[in-house]
Design a protein around this motif. Structure first.
Motif, PDB file in Angstrom:
ATOM      1  N   ILE A   1       0.856  -1.191   0.000  1.00 10.73           N
ATOM      2  CA  ILE A   1       0.000   0.000   0.000  1.00 10.73           C
ATOM      3  C   ILE A   1       0.887   1.233   0.000  1.00 10.73           C
ATOM      4  O   ILE A   1       1.895   1.281   0.704  1.00 10.73           O
ATOM      5  N   TYR A   2       0.535   2.232  -0.799  1.00 11.82           N
ATOM      6  CA  TYR A   2       1.225   3.519  -0.694  1.00 11.82           C
ATOM      7  C   TYR A   2       0.233   4.647  -0.908  1.00 11.82           C
ATOM      8  O   TYR A   2      -0.842   4.465  -1.499  1.00 11.82           O
TER       9      TYR A   2
ATOM     10  N   ASN B   1      -0.891   9.418   9.518  1.00 10.93           N
ATOM     11  CA  ASN B   1      -2.112   9.556   8.731  1.00 10.93           C
ATOM     12  C   ASN B   1      -1.770   9.442   7.256  1.00 10.93           C
ATOM     13  O   ASN B   1      -0.868  10.128   6.771  1.00 10.93           O
ATOM     14  N   MET B   2      -2.480   8.565   6.537  1.00 10.20           N
ATOM     15  CA  MET B   2      -2.186   8.371   5.124  1.00 10.20           C
ATOM     16  C   MET B   2      -3.467   8.121   4.338  1.00 10.20           C
ATOM     17  O   MET B   2      -4.339   7.374   4.779  1.00 10.20           O
ATOM     18  N   VAL B   3      -3.571   8.781   3.177  1.00  9.20           N
ATOM     19  CA  VAL B   3      -4.659   8.545   2.242  1.00  9.20           C
ATOM     20  C   VAL B   3      -4.119   7.659   1.132  1.00  9.20           C
ATOM     21  O   VAL B   3      -3.140   8.004   0.466  1.00  9.20           O
ATOM     22  N   ILE B   4      -4.728   6.519   0.940  1.00  5.46           N
ATOM     23  CA  ILE B   4      -4.202   5.512   0.016  1.00  5.46           C
ATOM     24  C   ILE B   4      -4.323   5.969  -1.437  1.00  5.46           C
ATOM     25  O   ILE B   4      -5.364   6.450  -1.877  1.00  5.46           O
ATOM     26  N   SER B   5      -3.230   5.806  -2.172  1.00  2.90           N
ATOM     27  CA  SER B   5      -3.235   6.049  -3.609  1.00  2.90           C
ATOM     28  C   SER B   5      -3.406   4.761  -4.397  1.00  2.90           C
ATOM     29  O   SER B   5      -4.077   4.725  -5.417  1.00  2.90           O
ATOM     30  N   GLN B   6      -2.762   3.686  -3.913  1.00  7.31           N
ATOM     31  CA  GLN B   6      -2.800   2.425  -4.648  1.00  7.31           C
ATOM     32  C   GLN B   6      -2.581   1.254  -3.714  1.00  7.31           C
ATOM     33  O   GLN B   6      -1.850   1.343  -2.729  1.00  7.31           O
ATOM     34  N   VAL B   7      -3.252   0.148  -4.014  1.00 11.20           N
ATOM     35  CA  VAL B   7      -3.061  -1.128  -3.312  1.00 11.20           C
ATOM     36  C   VAL B   7      -2.699  -2.174  -4.360  1.00 11.20           C
ATOM     37  O   VAL B   7      -3.420  -2.344  -5.340  1.00 11.20           O
TER      38      VAL B   7
END
Length: 441
Positions: free
Chosen positions: A264-265, A272-278
């Motif tokens: 995940i990034y 705190n992180m908003v996911i861009s791609q899995v």
């Protein structure tokens, strides 16, 4: 009465006969069990029962259950175990009945495995509750109500069952050493120790699993945009950290989490992180950027790109951990006959600012001649050299394709797979792009 200095105590113990030392161990088993059961009872009376009956309710029924699940059963089993020990003590049979008593109660002690298995949920619930100053003050008030010197906080009581099983192992091991093999209880002590070691090994595995779940719960609370549940029985946390991702127009910081099955990034940091791609780990290929100290390439079935670590050690650690996770996952999928060898790996896009002319016809890019990327090889090309659209797996959506890839795909009629990416037949040579403006080498 003053405490005996350690060196004098060692000398005194060394003068004990084998039978006297054995009796001391038997007495220690009984005394520590009395203290242990008393502590479990204290936790139930001053925390568990008070939290259940306080008005108005401070915690929900589910929160109480999450914290104390199986704790009362652990207490009941050990109370019964202690009752038997004390009965044998009164009857003068304790010394020759320890092995038999342990052997009889070990099947019931398996409740420890269930209790420890819930410890991840228990600690996570406590951690969330302790964010409230009011609840912290309530816990502190309950602690202060405990009489005597055993005023442990709730965490201190909840960790006791985890610590008790290893203590049983040590005591039984020491007892077996001091027991003649002709002694009536020797075979039962030997069997009890063997079974206790098995139980402790199972409990240790439960501790590892519980800690894994606790870590996943913590991470789940820090990320947003993840569809589904991050906390799954099969999922293990491996590594996290900030990497500099080379995007089409610039270099941007992105926070990465690596698990045994997914990468995940996204935008953010460790808090705190908003996911861009899995990305599924099985669909990742890692390549070193030749000539770069800190850079490496990530090829996936969704997007491929170059990233830079803070230093060479961090880079190598990421490469090693990703490769190990990929290899393990591929082996698992092969064993289950679930491996899809036709997975399409997206190419690495050549960054816009590194190319001034079409990589096929050499036309210089300008306001009228725009840059485009072939979705099959990643080259930066002009519109005239990428007029065709071909279906790209797995959804077979028609994507921009350069003339070279059109010829190649029409001739081969084969998708670009991971092995081709590894051998660089369908990818560019590793792109040497150093983000000097970010002082990364």
């Amino acid at each position: 009465m003053t405490d005996v200095p350690p060196i004098n105590r060692i000398r005194r113990e060394s003068t004990l006969s084998r039978d006297e030392y054995r009796e001391r161990i038997v007495q220690e088993i009984l005394e520590t069990e009395i203290s242990y059961v008393d502590s479990l009872h204290t936790c139930i009376v001053y925390y568990y029962e008070k939290l259940q009956t306080c008005q108005p309710p401070i915690l929900s029924r589910k929160q109480i259950e999450d914290i104390f699940l199986y704790f009362d059963q652990v207490y009941n089993v050990n109370q019964a175990f202690l009752n038997d020990l004390q009965t044998y003590k009164i009857e003068g049979k304790l010394s020759r009945s320890i092995g038999e008593t342990f052997q009889r109660f070990i099947p019931y002690l398996k409740v420890y495995y269930q209790f420890i298995g819930n410890s991840g949920v228990s600690l996570h619930t406590l951690t969330e509750l302790e964010q409230s100053e009011y609840i912290c003050s309530v816990f502190e008030d309950l602690r202060c109500q405990i009489p005597g010197t055993n005023q442990l906080d709730l965490r201190g009581f909840l960790i006791m069952p985890v610590q008790r099983l290893p203590r049983y192992n040590l005591l039984l091991t020491d007892l077996l050493k001091r027991t003649p093999n002709t002694y009536v209880d020797y075979p039962k002590i030997e069997i009890a120790l063997k079974e206790m070691k098995k139980l402790t090994d199972s409990a240790n595995k439960a501790i590892i699993a519980a800690e894994r779940r606790r870590r996943l719960f913590l991470i789940e609370g820090k990320i947003s945009g993840f569809s589904g549940k991050l906390v799954e029985p099969h999922r293990c946390y491996i590594k996290e950290g900030m990497l500099m991702k080379v995007c089409r127009k610039t270099i941007k910081p992105r926070y990465f989490y690596l698990f045994n099955d997914i990468l995940i990034y996204g935008i953010g940091d460790s808090n705190n992180m908003v996911i861009s791609q899995v990305v599924d780990v099985a669909n990742i290929v890692v390549k070193n950027v030749e000539g770069s100290i800190n850079g490496f390439e990530l090829f996936t079935n969704k997007k491929s790109f170059v990233v830079y670590a803070i230093d060479q050690n961090e880079k190598q650690e990421w490469i090693n951990e990703i490769n190990k996770a990929v290899e393990k996952m591929l082996n698992t999928l092969r064993t289950r006959n679930q491996l899809n060898d036709d997975t399409f790996i997206k190419p690495l896009f050549v960054p816009d600012d590194t190319v001034v002319k079409c990589m096929i016809c050499n036309k210089p890019f300008s306001f009228f001649i725009r840059r485009h990327h072939c979705r099959f090889c990643g080259k930066c090309v002009c519109n005239d050299c990428s007029l065709m659209r071909l279906p790209q797996p797995p959804l077979n959506i028609f994507e921009r394709t350069c003339s070279i890839c059109v010829d190649r795909r029409l001739l081969s009629a084969q998708p670009i797979d991971k092995d081709l990416i590894r051998s660089s037949l369908f990818s560019l040579d590793s792109i040497s792009i150093e983000p000097t403006s970010l002082l990364l080498k």
